[in-house]
Design a protein around this motif. Sequence first.
Motif, PDB file in Angstrom:
ATOM      1  N   ALA A  15       3.334  12.509  -1.776  1.00  0.00           N
ATOM      2  CA  ALA A  15       4.424  12.402  -0.800  1.00  0.00           C
ATOM      3  C   ALA A  15       3.932  12.602   0.630  1.00  0.00           C
ATOM      4  O   ALA A  15       4.363  11.888   1.543  1.00  0.00           O
ATOM      5  N   LYS A  16       3.040  13.559   0.837  1.00  0.00           N
ATOM      6  CA  LYS A  16       2.531  13.831   2.185  1.00  0.00           C
ATOM      7  C   LYS A  16       1.782  12.614   2.739  1.00  0.00           C
ATOM      8  O   LYS A  16       1.990  12.206   3.887  1.00  0.00           O
ATOM      9  N   GLU A  17       0.937  12.020   1.918  1.00  0.00           N
ATOM     10  CA  GLU A  17       0.189  10.832   2.336  1.00  0.00           C
ATOM     11  C   GLU A  17       1.138   9.661   2.574  1.00  0.00           C
ATOM     12  O   GLU A  17       0.973   8.898   3.525  1.00  0.00           O
ATOM     13  N   ALA A  18       2.144   9.504   1.728  1.00  0.00           N
ATOM     14  CA  ALA A  18       3.117   8.414   1.885  1.00  0.00           C
ATOM     15  C   ALA A  18       3.881   8.564   3.198  1.00  0.00           C
ATOM     16  O   ALA A  18       4.108   7.574   3.907  1.00  0.00           O
ATOM     17  N   MET A  19       4.285   9.773   3.536  1.00  0.00           N
ATOM     18  CA  MET A  19       5.006  10.010   4.792  1.00  0.00           C
ATOM     19  C   MET A  19       4.119   9.696   5.997  1.00  0.00           C
ATOM     20  O   MET A  19       4.556   9.072   6.959  1.00  0.00           O
ATOM     21  N   ARG A  20       2.864  10.126   5.943  1.00  0.00           N
ATOM     22  CA  ARG A  20       1.938   9.868   7.049  1.00  0.00           C
ATOM     23  C   ARG A  20       1.730   8.359   7.217  1.00  0.00           C
ATOM     24  O   ARG A  20       1.825   7.833   8.323  1.00  0.00           O
ATOM     25  N   TYR A  21       1.488   7.676   6.121  1.00  0.00           N
ATOM     26  CA  TYR A  21       1.261   6.234   6.177  1.00  0.00           C
ATOM     27  C   TYR A  21       2.516   5.515   6.667  1.00  0.00           C
ATOM     28  O   TYR A  21       2.439   4.592   7.480  1.00  0.00           O
TER      29      TYR A  21
ATOM     30  N   ASN B 230       0.826  -1.201   0.000  1.00  0.00           N
ATOM     31  CA  ASN B 230       0.000   0.000   0.000  1.00  0.00           C
ATOM     32  C   ASN B 230       0.862   1.252   0.000  1.00  0.00           C
ATOM     33  O   ASN B 230       0.578   2.212  -0.722  1.00  0.00           O
ATOM     34  N   LEU B 231       1.928   1.242   0.797  1.00  0.00           N
ATOM     35  CA  LEU B 231       2.849   2.378   0.817  1.00  0.00           C
ATOM     36  C   LEU B 231       3.458   2.595  -0.574  1.00  0.00           C
ATOM     37  O   LEU B 231       3.534   3.734  -1.054  1.00  0.00           O
ATOM     38  N   ASN B 232       3.854   1.523  -1.226  1.00  0.00           N
ATOM     39  CA  ASN B 232       4.389   1.630  -2.592  1.00  0.00           C
ATOM     40  C   ASN B 232       3.365   2.240  -3.542  1.00  0.00           C
ATOM     41  O   ASN B 232       3.708   3.072  -4.384  1.00  0.00           O
ATOM     42  N   HIS B 233       2.109   1.832  -3.396  1.00  0.00           N
ATOM     43  CA  HIS B 233       1.044   2.388  -4.235  1.00  0.00           C
ATOM     44  C   HIS B 233       0.907   3.896  -3.999  1.00  0.00           C
ATOM     45  O   HIS B 233       0.790   4.668  -4.965  1.00  0.00           O
ATOM     46  N   ILE B 234       0.918   4.313  -2.758  1.00  0.00           N
ATOM     47  CA  ILE B 234       0.793   5.736  -2.433  1.00  0.00           C
ATOM     48  C   ILE B 234       1.975   6.514  -3.024  1.00  0.00           C
ATOM     49  O   ILE B 234       1.799   7.597  -3.595  1.00  0.00           O
ATOM     50  N   ILE B 235       3.172   5.953  -2.933  1.00  0.00           N
ATOM     51  CA  ILE B 235       4.361   6.613  -3.485  1.00  0.00           C
ATOM     52  C   ILE B 235       4.226   6.745  -4.998  1.00  0.00           C
ATOM     53  O   ILE B 235       4.521   7.810  -5.573  1.00  0.00           O
TER      54      ILE B 235
END
Length: 189
Positions: free
Chosen positions: A18-24, A8-13
């Motif tokens: 970037a902001k959502e990826a950092m939060r996750y 999921n983190l890879n998908h967000i990236i």
Amino acid sequence: YISNAINNLNHIIRTGNAKEAMRYNNELIDLLKNQIKFTNANTVKLKEELSWVEYYLQMEQQRMLHSFSYHISIDDTNLYDKEIPPMLLQPIIENSIIHGFSKEIFKGDGTININIKLAGKNTIIITVSDNGAGINANKSTKNDRPSIATFNINKRINLINETRLFHIKRTQNINHQGCTNTIHIEAFH
């Protein structure tokens, strides 16, 4: 759950958020820190276990685009201070999410209910139920091998029972739609 979270983190990236990826990523780090802490403990208070489970459920809701909701109910707030073996619920909840709410076989709004009550003086009964597609529906899309989570939780229960601190019994009721797991945790201390 770790591989699902990293995917999921890879998908967000890949989506460039970037902001959502950092939060996750930070949430995942916090979840892993708590898991390590719990792994080294023989017991945790029920409120700590439920806090970790709720954090896990919130991350999974995000990963699954809020395609399911959850409800946690406890009959008596005094149960929050009861000691239980750590990390018992997560694999069962993970099975509900992954196998019950898979987009290939489940259409609709998923719900996971976690109910906790005291039976007698020393037994806590925790029921985890979902309205997902059910185990039989999932078997038609995959091979018939038991899930890793099911294997691990059964192995873990056997190891805990050998310690003689607790006696745990797990039953699973497979419905046409949904699944119910009931865990009886009897404390000997």
